[in-house]
Scaffold this motif. Structure first.
Motif, mmCIF file in Angstrom:
data_model
loop_
_atom_site.group_PDB
_atom_site.id
_atom_site.type_symbol
_atom_site.label_atom_id
_atom_site.label_comp_id
_atom_site.label_asym_id
_atom_site.label_seq_id
_atom_site.Cartn_x
_atom_site.Cartn_y
_atom_site.Cartn_z
ATOM 1 N N HIS A 18 -4.969 3.566 22.916
ATOM 2 C CA HIS A 18 -6.316 3.993 21.405
ATOM 3 C C HIS A 18 -4.947 4.189 20.255
ATOM 4 O O HIS A 18 -4.488 4.721 20.536
ATOM 5 C CB HIS A 18 -7.536 4.950 21.859
ATOM 6 C CG HIS A 18 -7.966 4.761 19.806
ATOM 7 N ND1 HIS A 18 -8.827 3.589 20.131
ATOM 8 C CD2 HIS A 18 -8.258 5.200 19.499
ATOM 9 C CE1 HIS A 18 -9.025 3.945 18.747
ATOM 10 N NE2 HIS A 18 -8.986 5.354 18.390
ATOM 11 N N THR A 38 -12.638 8.976 16.282
ATOM 12 C CA THR A 38 -13.405 7.170 16.967
ATOM 13 C C THR A 38 -12.830 6.708 18.549
ATOM 14 O O THR A 38 -13.406 5.601 18.410
ATOM 15 C CB THR A 38 -11.923 6.476 16.184
ATOM 16 O OG1 THR A 38 -10.920 6.645 16.147
ATOM 17 C CG2 THR A 38 -12.057 7.064 14.582
ATOM 18 N N TYR A 39 -11.727 7.551 19.034
ATOM 19 C CA TYR A 39 -11.891 6.937 20.948
ATOM 20 C C TYR A 39 -12.837 7.459 21.413
ATOM 21 O O TYR A 39 -13.579 7.119 22.639
ATOM 22 C CB TYR A 39 -10.661 7.849 21.192
ATOM 23 C CG TYR A 39 -10.099 7.344 22.409
ATOM 24 C CD1 TYR A 39 -10.154 5.688 23.246
ATOM 25 C CD2 TYR A 39 -10.441 8.702 23.376
ATOM 26 C CE1 TYR A 39 -9.637 6.007 24.523
ATOM 27 C CE2 TYR A 39 -10.557 8.351 24.868
ATOM 28 C CZ TYR A 39 -10.409 7.381 25.483
ATOM 29 O OH TYR A 39 -10.559 7.413 26.929
ATOM 30 N N LYS A 41 -15.559 7.404 20.212
ATOM 31 C CA LYS A 41 -16.860 6.935 19.755
ATOM 32 C C LYS A 41 -17.841 7.866 19.368
ATOM 33 O O LYS A 41 -19.032 7.389 18.927
ATOM 34 C CB LYS A 41 -17.348 5.536 20.741
ATOM 35 C CG LYS A 41 -16.374 4.474 20.924
ATOM 36 C CD LYS A 41 -16.990 3.719 22.185
ATOM 37 C CE LYS A 41 -16.192 2.400 22.953
ATOM 38 N NZ LYS A 41 -16.145 1.806 23.372
ATOM 39 N N TRP A 42 -18.190 8.395 18.624
ATOM 40 C CA TRP A 42 -18.858 9.409 17.956
ATOM 41 C C TRP A 42 -19.095 8.899 15.837
ATOM 42 O O TRP A 42 -18.291 7.491 16.012
ATOM 43 C CB TRP A 42 -18.048 10.852 17.270
ATOM 44 C CG TRP A 42 -18.009 11.555 18.508
ATOM 45 C CD1 TRP A 42 -18.349 11.477 19.681
ATOM 46 C CD2 TRP A 42 -17.104 13.091 18.528
ATOM 47 N NE1 TRP A 42 -17.893 12.137 20.411
ATOM 48 C CE2 TRP A 42 -17.168 13.587 20.578
ATOM 49 C CE3 TRP A 42 -16.165 13.735 17.767
ATOM 50 C CZ2 TRP A 42 -16.776 14.884 20.177
ATOM 51 C CZ3 TRP A 42 -16.110 15.346 17.871
ATOM 52 C CH2 TRP A 42 -16.529 15.652 19.456
ATOM 53 N N THR A 43 -20.171 9.264 16.112
ATOM 54 C CA THR A 43 -20.723 7.827 14.898
ATOM 55 C C THR A 43 -21.535 9.381 13.811
ATOM 56 O O THR A 43 -22.079 9.249 13.006
ATOM 57 C CB THR A 43 -22.413 7.803 15.511
ATOM 58 O OG1 THR A 43 -22.657 8.209 15.925
ATOM 59 C CG2 THR A 43 -21.707 6.114 16.097
#
Length: 758
Positions: A18, A38-39, A41-43
């Motif tokens: 990534h 971001t790897y 995929k936390w929002t």
């Protein structure tokens, strides 16, 4: 060249998994953190910082906002139980497995913070779930050893990933130290990512990847491997109560077994937890009061004294106000347990059992109705119009003769009279077909009723139970049945609950939580127990005096109980569904379910000797027939006496006796009634009359009448022979050369002579 600040700089190999987003005017620390976030995929993320990392925390929040990730800042002292609860309400997605934390701190402050950032425990199930479901990305600025975090006491959270930064990377450090780091970045540009995992000896740090100061990331292993290990061997408190065959308690060893206990063991293995069984102090399942305070096991769960209930606990809407249920693991039905009626009390009706009362009623109605139709067909049929004085003879045109003939045909016997008209014979032929069908059906079913014992229960459903007055009833107290019956609006259930309250006033055992108490009351007689059908089947295995009403009263679903609003419901439900699909429940049932008992073996159909009790009604019928015959004889005597008295008093004249078909008629009356005025018939009548009156010798009479015509001779011989009180009357016709000879015998039915002489 050795790096003076980042000692032992790693040089990883592998593919870049990534690359972080390109963000201008941000520090290398923030770039590495954003790359990992971001790897993953936390929002959304909650950023926690101490006094030394405030600048990095603010920079991280601003950088996350530029790429569309929601971030909220908290100082370590601001992270309290109240704020965590509020955070669960304000997060875009409040599921605990989506609550993510990023912590920036020095090692000493991180250690104290991670030991207990907020209150956890079974009193607050959502906060406790953060130990398993929350994800923590920790950036530690320190040069010390991180092994201090391996202790479970120091760090109770399962999913923690750690990136260790040199202290000089803090904004608060001197400009000279930061310049040294920058100058040596080309040689020490990769930072290791470590996570805390469970080992048999305890917890330990494992390297799972590397992140570059420019945001590139190399993944070696799963970032949070503890997610796959469920509760990671934490102990859960479980409550249960004996209820065979789901929960069985060995009174000697105090060990639990059963289908539900096997399910609990499998769940503990799959979800990686240990458990301790704590039964309810009051020994009850749980029933709510008016203020929705519950007792028993459900009360334990409501007060957060336990973590779950592993028992055959029925799913019910009132219970769901204070607890949650997993996916059901067993579907149960309720029934009524009672003692079988004494079969000898109804065995005398064995001969009547093959036909229902309705069928017997219709057969009884058909017999006189069809007999009446036969009387009409025979009495008013023009086929018999030439027969004079026919009503003086017995036959099917009389109702009594018709009825007894039909009754004899129903018993596959004949009769004295028979119909001669087409209408009568047609009716009789179809009546015979009816009799054949009835007899064949009865015979086949009668054999089955003699072979297999059939017990008729006094009631088969709740409506029948509450409608009768011989039986009392009860149910397991403080269970789902008490809750349902007490709150139901159905008339039969309300009536059932009113009866339980009435009986409970004098006999509290009707609401006992122990099913064994109810079974004992059932065995004493005139008591019905409403509960789960499975337990009743178990009680009936070796007790042949018990019976259950098979009508389904109430479907029940057994499930595992969890605290209200528990975040673990889905996790447990998924495991239960997997266990059901694997067939383990059926295997446990085959191992634990009771084998066929004595009563089930006795129910196998086999030939048996017919006892006197089985056919006692046959002897009753003989006695009934003798009694009715005696009454009929008495009636005939009384009737005869009355008629004699009436004749002597002149109130009644003697009537001509009714003649029977096939008996000796009066010859003179016969010929005078059935001969026309032809010369030959007048001669026969006159001659027979003369001979009958004057020629009787030694109980033997012969009458001969002759009539001669030209070229034609008719000989008619009428004889009457009496030997041993036997009458013979022969009519014969011999035609020789136009000569006719007739011999008339009274032994022939008089109707055979009708129309003989024309």
């Amino acid at each position: 060249m050795n790096c003076p600040v980042l000692n032992n700089c790693p040089n990883p190999t592998g593919n870049i998994a990534h690359s972080g987003p390109a963000i201008n005017n941000t520090s290398s620390t923030v770039l590495t953190l954003i790359s990992v976030i971001t790897y993953l995929k936390w929002t959304s993320v909650c950023v926690v910082f101490d006094n030394d990392t405030e600048y990095e925390a603010i920079d991280l929040q601003n950088s996350l906002s530029t790429i569309g990730i929601f971030a909220v800042l908290y100082r370590m002292e601001e992270v309290t139980s109240f704020n965590i609860d509020a955070l669960s309400q304000n997060e875009p997605n409040s599921d605990p497995d989506r609550l993510n934390f990023t912590v920036l701190c020095r090692l000493s402050s991180c250690q104290s913070f991670l030991e207990k950032p907020f209150d956890v425990g079974r009193k607050n199930i959502w906060r406790s779930s953060l130990l398993y479901f929350s994800s923590w990305l920790v950036g530690i600025f320190d040069t010390g050893n991180l092994t201090i975090l391996e202790s479970n006491i120091s760090c109770p959270f399962d999913n923690i990933a750690i990136i260790k930064y040199p202290t000089v990377m803090l904004k608060s450090e001197s400009e000279h130290q930061r310049q040294v780091v920058k100058d040596t970045a080309d040689d020490c540009e990769w930072l290791p990512i470590q996570t805390i995992v469970w080992h048999k000896p305890g917890r330990g740090l494992v390297q799972v990847g590397f992140v570059h100061l420019n945001g590139s990331l190399i993944k070696v292993k799963e970032m949070f491997p503890n997610v796959r290990y469920g509760y990671n061997q934490r102990k859960l408190l479980v409550s249960t109560l004996p209820w065979p065959p789901f929960v069985i308690l060995d009174n000697k060893t105090k060990q639990y077994s059963g289908i539900t206990i096997e399910l609990l063991k499998q769940l503990s293995y799959n979800l990686n937890f240990t458990y301790e069984i704590i039964p309810p102090p009051d020994g009850k399942w749980g029933v709510g009061s008016d203020n929705n305070t519950w007792n028993g096991m459900i009360g334990q769960l409501q007060r957060r004294e336990i973590d779950m209930i592993a028992a055959p606990l029925g799913v019910q809407s009132h219970r769901e106000t204070v607890m949650d249920f997993t996916h059901p693991y067993y579907y149960e039905f309720s029934a009524i347990l009672m003692k079988k009626p004494n079969p000898n009390d109804t065995r005398w009706t064995t001969l009547l059992d093959p036909f229902s009362p309705t069928v017997l009623m219709y057969i009884g109605i058909s017999l006189p109705v069809v007999s009446l139709f036969l009387v009409v067909f025979e009495k008013y049929n023009p086929f018999y119009g030439y027969v004079q004085n026919r009503m003086k003879t017995r036959g099917l045109h009389h109702f009594s003769d018709s009825f007894w003939y039909m009754y004899g045909a129903l018993l596959t016997q004949g009769g004295e009279h028979i119909a001669r008209s087409s209408a009568g014979r047609t009716l009789l032929s179809f009546w015979w077909l009816f009799c054949i069908i009835m007899v064949a059906t009865y015979s086949g079913n009668f054999v089955a009723f003699l072979t297999v014992s059939k017990t008729k229960l006094p009631f088969t459903d709740l409506e029948g139970l509450v409608a009768q007055s011989s039986y009392k009833w009860g149910t397991a107290g403080a269970t789902i049945y008490e809750t349902i019956f007490k709150n139901s609006e159905l008339p039969e259930r309300k009536e059932l609950w009113y009866g339980i309250i009435k009986y409970n006033a004098t006999d509290p055992s009707v609401l006992s939580s122990d099913p064994g108490v109810h079974v004992s009351k059932v065995l004493k007689g005139e008591y019905a127990y409403v509960a789960d059908k499975t337990f009743m089947d178990l009680a009936m295995t070796n007790n042949c005096d018990l019976a259950i009403a098979t009508s389904d009263i109430l479907p029940v679903q057994y499930a595992i109980g969890l605290p209200n609003n528990s975040p673990f419901v889905q996790m447990f439900s998924d495991e239960i569904i997997a266990i059901l699909e694997s067939g383990l429940i059926q295997i446990w049932m085959m191992q634990i379910w009771p084998r066929n008992g004595v009563c089930q073996k006795m129910s196998v159909t086999e030939a048996k000797t017919i006892e006197l009790l089985d056919i006692q009604i046959g002897f009753y019928l003989i006695g009934l027939g003798v009694g009715l015959a005696c009454l009929s004889l008495l009636y005939e005597f009384l009737r005869n006496k009355c008629c004699q008295w009436l004749r002597r008093s002149g109130r009644m004249q003697r009537r001509s006796p009714v003649q029977y078909m096939g008996t000796r008629p009066n010859i003179e009356d016969f010929f005078s009634a059935n001969c026309n005025d032809s010369p030959i018939n007048r001669a026969i009548s006159q001659q027979i009359g003369n001979s009958w009156s004057h020629n009787r010798h030694n109980e033997s009479n012969v009458v001969t009448a002759s009539h001669d015509r030209q070229n034609e001779s008719n000989g008619i011989t009428v004889s009457y022979h009496r030997h041993n009180e036997s009458n013979g009357f022969n009519v014969s016709n011999d035609r020789h050369n136009d000569s006719d000879l007739f011999t008339v015998s009274p032994s022939i039915d008089v109707y055979a002579l009708d129309g003989l002489f024309e």
